[in-house]
Design a protein around this motif. Sequence first.
Motif, PDB file in Angstrom:
ATOM      1  N   LEU A   1       0.831  -1.205   0.000  1.00 43.36           N
ATOM      2  CA  LEU A   1       0.000   0.000   0.000  1.00 43.36           C
ATOM      3  C   LEU A   1       0.866   1.256   0.000  1.00 43.36           C
ATOM      4  N   ASP A   2       1.942   1.217   0.798  1.00 50.62           N
ATOM      5  CA  ASP A   2       2.866   2.349   0.837  1.00 50.62           C
ATOM      6  C   ASP A   2       3.503   2.573  -0.533  1.00 50.62           C
ATOM      7  N   ALA A   3       3.957   1.492  -1.165  1.00 48.84           N
ATOM      8  CA  ALA A   3       4.572   1.606  -2.486  1.00 48.84           C
ATOM      9  C   ALA A   3       3.560   2.107  -3.510  1.00 48.84           C
ATOM     10  N   GLY A   4       2.326   1.586  -3.436  1.00 50.22           N
ATOM     11  CA  GLY A   4       1.289   2.045  -4.348  1.00 50.22           C
ATOM     12  C   GLY A   4       0.975   3.514  -4.171  1.00 50.22           C
ATOM     13  N   TYR A   5       0.973   3.966  -2.914  1.00 48.48           N
ATOM     14  CA  TYR A   5       0.704   5.379  -2.655  1.00 48.48           C
ATOM     15  C   TYR A   5       1.762   6.263  -3.313  1.00 48.48           C
ATOM     16  N   LEU A   6       3.016   5.850  -3.252  1.00 50.33           N
ATOM     17  CA  LEU A   6       4.082   6.665  -3.833  1.00 50.33           C
ATOM     18  C   LEU A   6       3.924   6.785  -5.340  1.00 50.33           C
ATOM     19  N   LEU A   7       3.401   5.743  -5.988  1.00 48.52           N
ATOM     20  CA  LEU A   7       3.118   5.833  -7.419  1.00 48.52           C
ATOM     21  C   LEU A   7       1.928   6.748  -7.676  1.00 48.52           C
ATOM     22  N   VAL A   8       0.900   6.643  -6.836  1.00 50.95           N
ATOM     23  CA  VAL A   8      -0.263   7.529  -6.955  1.00 50.95           C
ATOM     24  C   VAL A   8       0.152   8.980  -6.733  1.00 50.95           C
ATOM     25  N   LYS A   9       1.105   9.197  -5.837  1.00 50.98           N
ATOM     26  CA  LYS A   9       1.580  10.540  -5.528  1.00 50.98           C
ATOM     27  C   LYS A   9       2.138  11.229  -6.767  1.00 50.98           C
ATOM     28  N   PHE A  10       2.767  10.457  -7.642  1.00 46.78           N
ATOM     29  CA  PHE A  10       3.291  11.040  -8.871  1.00 46.78           C
ATOM     30  C   PHE A  10       2.150  11.566  -9.737  1.00 46.78           C
ATOM     31  N   GLY A  11       1.072  10.784  -9.874  1.00 48.92           N
ATOM     32  CA  GLY A  11      -0.082  11.253 -10.631  1.00 48.92           C
ATOM     33  C   GLY A  11      -0.713  12.484 -10.013  1.00 48.92           C
ATOM     34  N   LEU A  12      -0.836  12.480  -8.679  1.00 45.64           N
ATOM     35  CA  LEU A  12      -1.368  13.657  -7.993  1.00 45.64           C
ATOM     36  C   LEU A  12      -0.462  14.866  -8.192  1.00 45.64           C
ATOM     37  N   GLY A  13       0.846  14.619  -8.222  1.00 48.13           N
ATOM     38  CA  GLY A  13       1.785  15.713  -8.424  1.00 48.13           C
ATOM     39  C   GLY A  13       1.642  16.342  -9.801  1.00 48.13           C
ATOM     40  N   VAL A  14       1.433  15.509 -10.827  1.00 49.12           N
ATOM     41  CA  VAL A  14       1.243  16.027 -12.184  1.00 49.12           C
ATOM     42  C   VAL A  14      -0.027  16.876 -12.249  1.00 49.12           C
ATOM     43  N   VAL A  15      -1.112  16.371 -11.671  1.00 46.86           N
ATOM     44  CA  VAL A  15      -2.380  17.118 -11.661  1.00 46.86           C
ATOM     45  C   VAL A  15      -2.218  18.428 -10.882  1.00 46.86           C
ATOM     46  N   SER A  16      -1.538  18.370  -9.741  1.00 45.02           N
ATOM     47  CA  SER A  16      -1.338  19.566  -8.921  1.00 45.02           C
ATOM     48  C   SER A  16      -0.524  20.614  -9.669  1.00 45.02           C
ATOM     49  N   PHE A  17       0.532  20.174 -10.336  1.00 43.74           N
ATOM     50  CA  PHE A  17       1.378  21.100 -11.092  1.00 43.74           C
ATOM     51  C   PHE A  17       0.591  21.766 -12.215  1.00 43.74           C
ATOM     52  N   ALA A  18      -0.190  20.960 -12.937  1.00 44.02           N
ATOM     53  CA  ALA A  18      -0.990  21.515 -14.036  1.00 44.02           C
ATOM     54  C   ALA A  18      -2.017  22.512 -13.513  1.00 44.02           C
ATOM     55  N   ALA A  19      -2.671  22.170 -12.400  1.00 47.02           N
ATOM     56  CA  ALA A  19      -3.684  23.069 -11.837  1.00 47.02           C
ATOM     57  C   ALA A  19      -3.056  24.369 -11.348  1.00 47.02           C
ATOM     58  N   LEU A  20      -1.932  24.268 -10.643  1.00 50.73           N
ATOM     59  CA  LEU A  20      -1.279  25.467 -10.119  1.00 50.73           C
ATOM     60  C   LEU A  20      -0.821  26.398 -11.235  1.00 50.73           C
ATOM     61  N   THR A  21      -0.173  25.839 -12.253  1.00 52.72           N
ATOM     62  CA  THR A  21       0.359  26.681 -13.324  1.00 52.72           C
ATOM     63  C   THR A  21      -0.754  27.277 -14.186  1.00 52.72           C
ATOM     64  N   THR A  22      -1.764  26.475 -14.504  1.00 49.34           N
ATOM     65  CA  THR A  22      -2.844  26.965 -15.365  1.00 49.34           C
ATOM     66  C   THR A  22      -3.681  28.026 -14.665  1.00 49.34           C
ATOM     67  N   LEU A  23      -4.163  27.705 -13.457  1.00 49.24           N
ATOM     68  CA  LEU A  23      -5.003  28.662 -12.734  1.00 49.24           C
ATOM     69  C   LEU A  23      -4.207  29.884 -12.288  1.00 49.24           C
ATOM     70  N   GLY A  24      -2.964  29.656 -11.865  1.00 55.78           N
ATOM     71  CA  GLY A  24      -2.127  30.779 -11.450  1.00 55.78           C
ATOM     72  C   GLY A  24      -1.822  31.720 -12.589  1.00 55.78           C
ATOM     73  N   SER A  25      -1.535  31.160 -13.779  1.00 57.18           N
ATOM     74  CA  SER A  25      -1.252  31.990 -14.948  1.00 57.18           C
ATOM     75  C   SER A  25      -2.481  32.785 -15.362  1.00 57.18           C
ATOM     76  N   LEU A  26      -3.635  32.115 -15.358  1.00 58.32           N
ATOM     77  CA  LEU A  26      -4.868  32.799 -15.759  1.00 58.32           C
ATOM     78  C   LEU A  26      -5.213  33.932 -14.804  1.00 58.32           C
ATOM     79  N   ALA A  27      -5.244  33.630 -13.507  1.00 59.19           N
ATOM     80  CA  ALA A  27      -5.590  34.661 -12.526  1.00 59.19           C
ATOM     81  C   ALA A  27      -4.551  35.773 -12.507  1.00 59.19           C
ATOM     82  N   GLY A  28      -3.273  35.411 -12.566  1.00 62.93           N
ATOM     83  CA  GLY A  28      -2.219  36.420 -12.519  1.00 62.93           C
ATOM     84  C   GLY A  28      -2.255  37.368 -13.702  1.00 62.93           C
ATOM     85  N   SER A  29      -2.507  36.836 -14.900  1.00 63.35           N
ATOM     86  CA  SER A  29      -2.548  37.697 -16.081  1.00 63.35           C
ATOM     87  C   SER A  29      -3.729  38.658 -16.038  1.00 63.35           C
TER      88      SER A  29
END
Length: 229
Positions: A114-142
Amino acid sequence: MTTTVRDAATSLVGVPVRAQTYRNLVYLALAFPLGLAYFVGLTLGLSLGVGLAVTWFGIPILLATLAGATLVARVEAELSNRLLGTDVRSRPLDTSGGVVAAAKRLVTARRTWLDAGYLLVKFGLGVVSFAALTTLGSLAGSLLAAPLTYSSNFYVGLRLWNVTGGPFESGRLVVDTLGEAVGVGILGVVVAVASLHALNGLARLSGSITEALLDEESSNATDDVADAN
């Protein structure tokens, strides 16, 4: 009724001044680099360990990778507890009974995988988080920057990675007067508040996934139900 409406309004527009909002943003910002590091380390360790399992070198690599995944998962649980306010309960790695017994428990324990599986899931969550932060941050900031840049030679469009001469412009949207710039700035405030709510929701989802996969008590309860059935 009045109190309920006031509380709802405060909750809606007060998100930029809540400390938890910025703890959530820090957690989301860390998710991608940490998730990438976990993914690379775990896949490399497991690949080497399994690939070299026929030799004496593979088994130690595999055990070290699994033990490392368990320890890192404990760190992730603590990070979630501190930044997201979750209550993930975890226990330290059990090394009692000697090396052989500890290694057997490590490989056969459901918690390890379960711990190992979570670390793999964390990578997917990280990709989604990065995309959300950059997209929404760029839109609101501009949008928020429009009142400061509409008459300058600096381009502040909604598209990423483009900086050219000209007024605030995005596709057919061209802002070249003060009134238009103020209007776009007000729109930017609305977008920024909505973006913070969306990012808070993503952080809460990440916390729920962390609790579901890493919480020791939840895992034990699931095992008990499975055994009863």
